[in-house]
Write a protein that holds these residues in place. Sequence first.
Motif, PDB file in Angstrom:
ATOM      1  N   PHE A   1      14.469  14.013  37.139  1.00 36.07           N
ATOM      2  CA  PHE A   1      13.522  13.070  36.548  1.00 36.07           C
ATOM      3  C   PHE A   1      13.726  11.634  37.006  1.00 36.07           C
ATOM      4  O   PHE A   1      12.786  10.868  37.067  1.00 36.07           O
ATOM      5  CB  PHE A   1      13.617  13.131  35.020  1.00 36.07           C
ATOM      6  CG  PHE A   1      13.165  14.427  34.447  1.00 36.07           C
ATOM      7  CD1 PHE A   1      11.813  14.710  34.334  1.00 36.07           C
ATOM      8  CD2 PHE A   1      14.073  15.371  34.024  1.00 36.07           C
ATOM      9  CE1 PHE A   1      11.385  15.915  33.810  1.00 36.07           C
ATOM     10  CE2 PHE A   1      13.653  16.577  33.505  1.00 36.07           C
ATOM     11  CZ  PHE A   1      12.302  16.849  33.395  1.00 36.07           C
ATOM     12  N   LEU A   2      14.974  11.249  37.305  1.00 35.55           N
ATOM     13  CA  LEU A   2      15.240   9.837  37.600  1.00 35.55           C
ATOM     14  C   LEU A   2      15.597   9.596  39.061  1.00 35.55           C
ATOM     15  O   LEU A   2      16.269   8.638  39.403  1.00 35.55           O
ATOM     16  CB  LEU A   2      16.354   9.311  36.692  1.00 35.55           C
ATOM     17  CG  LEU A   2      16.010   9.214  35.211  1.00 35.55           C
ATOM     18  CD1 LEU A   2      17.103   8.493  34.466  1.00 35.55           C
ATOM     19  CD2 LEU A   2      14.699   8.484  34.997  1.00 35.55           C
TER      20      LEU A   2
ATOM     21  N   PHE B   1       0.590  12.802  37.195  1.00 35.12           N
ATOM     22  CA  PHE B   1       0.858  12.916  35.761  1.00 35.12           C
ATOM     23  C   PHE B   1       2.338  12.689  35.497  1.00 35.12           C
ATOM     24  O   PHE B   1       3.154  13.531  35.846  1.00 35.12           O
ATOM     25  CB  PHE B   1       0.437  14.279  35.224  1.00 35.12           C
ATOM     26  CG  PHE B   1       0.519  14.368  33.737  1.00 35.12           C
ATOM     27  CD1 PHE B   1      -0.364  13.643  32.955  1.00 35.12           C
ATOM     28  CD2 PHE B   1       1.492  15.136  33.133  1.00 35.12           C
ATOM     29  CE1 PHE B   1      -0.282  13.698  31.572  1.00 35.12           C
ATOM     30  CE2 PHE B   1       1.572  15.181  31.743  1.00 35.12           C
ATOM     31  CZ  PHE B   1       0.682  14.464  30.972  1.00 35.12           C
ATOM     32  N   PRO B   2       2.714  11.558  34.898  1.00 30.34           N
ATOM     33  CA  PRO B   2       4.132  11.285  34.640  1.00 30.34           C
ATOM     34  C   PRO B   2       4.751  12.369  33.764  1.00 30.34           C
ATOM     35  O   PRO B   2       4.129  12.823  32.806  1.00 30.34           O
ATOM     36  CB  PRO B   2       4.112   9.942  33.920  1.00 30.34           C
ATOM     37  CG  PRO B   2       2.785   9.355  34.197  1.00 30.34           C
ATOM     38  CD  PRO B   2       1.848  10.488  34.402  1.00 30.34           C
TER      39      PRO B   2
ATOM     40  N   GLY C   1      11.747   6.164  47.647  1.00 32.62           N
ATOM     41  CA  GLY C   1      10.820   5.042  47.558  1.00 32.62           C
ATOM     42  C   GLY C   1      10.999   4.265  46.263  1.00 32.62           C
ATOM     43  O   GLY C   1      12.079   4.281  45.680  1.00 32.62           O
ATOM     44  N   TRP C   2       9.921   3.586  45.840  1.00 30.08           N
ATOM     45  CA  TRP C   2      10.016   2.799  44.613  1.00 30.08           C
ATOM     46  C   TRP C   2      10.237   3.699  43.400  1.00 30.08           C
ATOM     47  O   TRP C   2       9.975   4.890  43.451  1.00 30.08           O
ATOM     48  CB  TRP C   2       8.753   1.979  44.407  1.00 30.08           C
ATOM     49  CG  TRP C   2       8.651   0.842  45.373  1.00 30.08           C
ATOM     50  CD1 TRP C   2       7.913   0.810  46.514  1.00 30.08           C
ATOM     51  CD2 TRP C   2       9.327  -0.406  45.296  1.00 30.08           C
ATOM     52  NE1 TRP C   2       8.084  -0.382  47.161  1.00 30.08           N
ATOM     53  CE2 TRP C   2       8.942  -1.161  46.441  1.00 30.08           C
ATOM     54  CE3 TRP C   2      10.225  -0.975  44.383  1.00 30.08           C
ATOM     55  CZ2 TRP C   2       9.421  -2.443  46.688  1.00 30.08           C
ATOM     56  CZ3 TRP C   2      10.689  -2.267  44.627  1.00 30.08           C
ATOM     57  CH2 TRP C   2      10.296  -2.979  45.773  1.00 30.08           C
ATOM     58  N   PHE C   3      10.673   3.084  42.304  1.00 26.87           N
ATOM     59  CA  PHE C   3      11.044   3.891  41.146  1.00 26.87           C
ATOM     60  C   PHE C   3       9.856   4.597  40.506  1.00 26.87           C
ATOM     61  O   PHE C   3      10.031   5.533  39.758  1.00 26.87           O
ATOM     62  CB  PHE C   3      11.798   3.060  40.104  1.00 26.87           C
ATOM     63  CG  PHE C   3      11.009   1.939  39.524  1.00 26.87           C
ATOM     64  CD1 PHE C   3      10.204   2.158  38.427  1.00 26.87           C
ATOM     65  CD2 PHE C   3      11.056   0.664  40.083  1.00 26.87           C
ATOM     66  CE1 PHE C   3       9.467   1.126  37.893  1.00 26.87           C
ATOM     67  CE2 PHE C   3      10.320  -0.368  39.561  1.00 26.87           C
ATOM     68  CZ  PHE C   3       9.520  -0.141  38.459  1.00 26.87           C
ATOM     69  N   TRP C   4       8.607   4.160  40.803  1.00 28.74           N
ATOM     70  CA  TRP C   4       7.473   4.891  40.220  1.00 28.74           C
ATOM     71  C   TRP C   4       7.243   6.214  40.936  1.00 28.74           C
ATOM     72  O   TRP C   4       6.381   6.964  40.539  1.00 28.74           O
ATOM     73  CB  TRP C   4       6.215   4.031  40.169  1.00 28.74           C
ATOM     74  CG  TRP C   4       5.808   3.421  41.459  1.00 28.74           C
ATOM     75  CD1 TRP C   4       5.196   4.044  42.486  1.00 28.74           C
ATOM     76  CD2 TRP C   4       5.971   2.062  41.847  1.00 28.74           C
ATOM     77  NE1 TRP C   4       4.973   3.168  43.506  1.00 28.74           N
ATOM     78  CE2 TRP C   4       5.439   1.931  43.140  1.00 28.74           C
ATOM     79  CE3 TRP C   4       6.529   0.921  41.222  1.00 28.74           C
ATOM     80  CZ2 TRP C   4       5.446   0.728  43.837  1.00 28.74           C
ATOM     81  CZ3 TRP C   4       6.527  -0.273  41.904  1.00 28.74           C
ATOM     82  CH2 TRP C   4       5.999  -0.351  43.198  1.00 28.74           C
ATOM     83  N   ASN C   5       8.047   6.504  41.978  1.00 25.78           N
ATOM     84  CA  ASN C   5       7.998   7.843  42.556  1.00 25.78           C
ATOM     85  C   ASN C   5       8.902   8.818  41.815  1.00 25.78           C
ATOM     86  O   ASN C   5       8.857  10.009  42.072  1.00 25.78           O
ATOM     87  CB  ASN C   5       8.407   7.807  44.030  1.00 25.78           C
ATOM     88  CG  ASN C   5       7.306   7.233  44.886  1.00 25.78           C
ATOM     89  OD1 ASN C   5       6.160   7.169  44.458  1.00 25.78           O
ATOM     90  ND2 ASN C   5       7.651   6.821  46.073  1.00 25.78           N
ATOM     91  N   TRP C   6       9.775   8.319  40.971  1.00 24.68           N
ATOM     92  CA  TRP C   6      10.606   9.208  40.158  1.00 24.68           C
ATOM     93  C   TRP C   6       9.679  10.032  39.277  1.00 24.68           C
ATOM     94  O   TRP C   6       8.678   9.530  38.762  1.00 24.68           O
ATOM     95  CB  TRP C   6      11.561   8.410  39.263  1.00 24.68           C
ATOM     96  CG  TRP C   6      12.562   7.602  40.039  1.00 24.68           C
ATOM     97  CD1 TRP C   6      12.725   7.574  41.388  1.00 24.68           C
ATOM     98  CD2 TRP C   6      13.527   6.704  39.492  1.00 24.68           C
ATOM     99  NE1 TRP C   6      13.732   6.713  41.710  1.00 24.68           N
ATOM    100  CE2 TRP C   6      14.235   6.172  40.582  1.00 24.68           C
ATOM    101  CE3 TRP C   6      13.858   6.313  38.186  1.00 24.68           C
ATOM    102  CZ2 TRP C   6      15.273   5.259  40.401  1.00 24.68           C
ATOM    103  CZ3 TRP C   6      14.879   5.407  38.005  1.00 24.68           C
ATOM    104  CH2 TRP C   6      15.581   4.887  39.105  1.00 24.68           C
TER     105      TRP C   6
END
Lengths: 127, 356
Positions: free
Chosen positions: B272-273, B206-207, B194-199
Amino acid sequence: MAGSEQLLDYLGRYFPVLLFIGIALAFGVVTLVLSYFVQPKYPESEKLSTYECGSEPFSDARMPFPVRYYIFAMLFVIFDIEVIFLYPWAVTFFKIGLVGLIEMLIFIALFVVAYVYAWKKGALEWD
Amino acid sequence: MAELALRMAFSLAQITVVMGVIMLTIMVLTLAERKVLGWMQDRMGPMEVGPYGILQPVADGLKLFFKEDIVPAGANRFLFSLAPILALVAALIGFAVVPFGPDTTIELFGIQFKPFIISDINIGILYILAFTSIGAYGVILGGWASNSKYSLLGGLRSAAQVISYELNVGLAIVGVLLLAGSLSLVKITQAQAGWFWNWYVFAPPFPQLLAFVVYVISAVAETNRVPFDLPEAESELVAGFFTEYSGMRFAFFFIAEYANMILVSCIAAALFLGGWNAPYPGTALARMGFVQFAWVENVVWFAAKVYFFLFLFFWLRATLPRLRYDQLMRFGWKVMLPIALGNILVTAIAAYLFPR
């Protein structure tokens, strides 16, 4: 036979890993052997002596070394085992719910006690 | 039976290709490192062998292959030969569980294959951690077997440093494992689609940003790279644990170091990425109608992330001075470890309160 199918699936997943280990090992050994046959060999006592900034090497190189290294090795073994215990908990986190969370909080509290003890005893100092 | 033989042949082909790509990448890296360092210091880097020096790695490799392999007097011959092989094998075999591209299945001669995944074992991360630890044996055995004081001290330092920072690596990835609920690198990567904020470095609740920083710093320390290259500090220990090594055995330690760099970069990219995932959902190629070529985009994204980390290694080397040994140990045990531990606690509580 569900058991044998499971075993086959298991072997099918691990066989490539084993093959990879074998190939990596073979790559290392074969390259060393090939290189052995094409390299020059002119051993001399001066050339074979170990490097010590140009002076004659003195005393045995396997000398005593600081006990600090042992302390860190022991701390590593203790803490690493605790970290390994965290893995199964982390993987099943969403299945075991609140009980698992509380149990792990107690476990991490024990981890922190050991860590603080090591810190206060000066085991984490290096001088 | 035929199916088994085909599967074996396919695994063999995959492993050969992966080993070839790793070796090629290492060759590129040795040149790239010197070029990048050169440009950062306003120099040209190697320019003599071939146009712009691009054949330098070939020349280096050939030279080491044909060089005399000196075993110093008083060395333990068996361990002296075993150590570089151990380091090399430990560095290479981690790649067996790294997903280099999407887990698409292709059918060849009636059998299903996954072309970009050599093996998807459900303990992938544990396997990598276990086998990279064996690399520390290669270093300390090489240092001890050389019968040289510099080698022994370098080997000891390296072993103490590697185990200290390995603890932090182990702690830093727990948060990701918790959110993904798996130790398999394939499943962890799939969970970040999905979008990169799912990484996981940005992912809610919690990132894992702190864990990411801890992981990258510990990875640099684990591979004995600047600014943590104490085991081979030239000004104090000549070349550390491989002071007495020459020829192909020296090359093995060298290859092992670069293979380890690539491996930790692959793990960082996968954990992580988002691994092979693009920063947007799906792939642009698939949306334009080239569904059968979508894997190209995925593989390129994975390679781009890995090369980003590899560039970071060179960048750090050009920028930072070396730490002192007591600073290094204090930083690992008193700064990184509490941060990693705190990250686990906060992640667990956040994941419990805001389950996805």
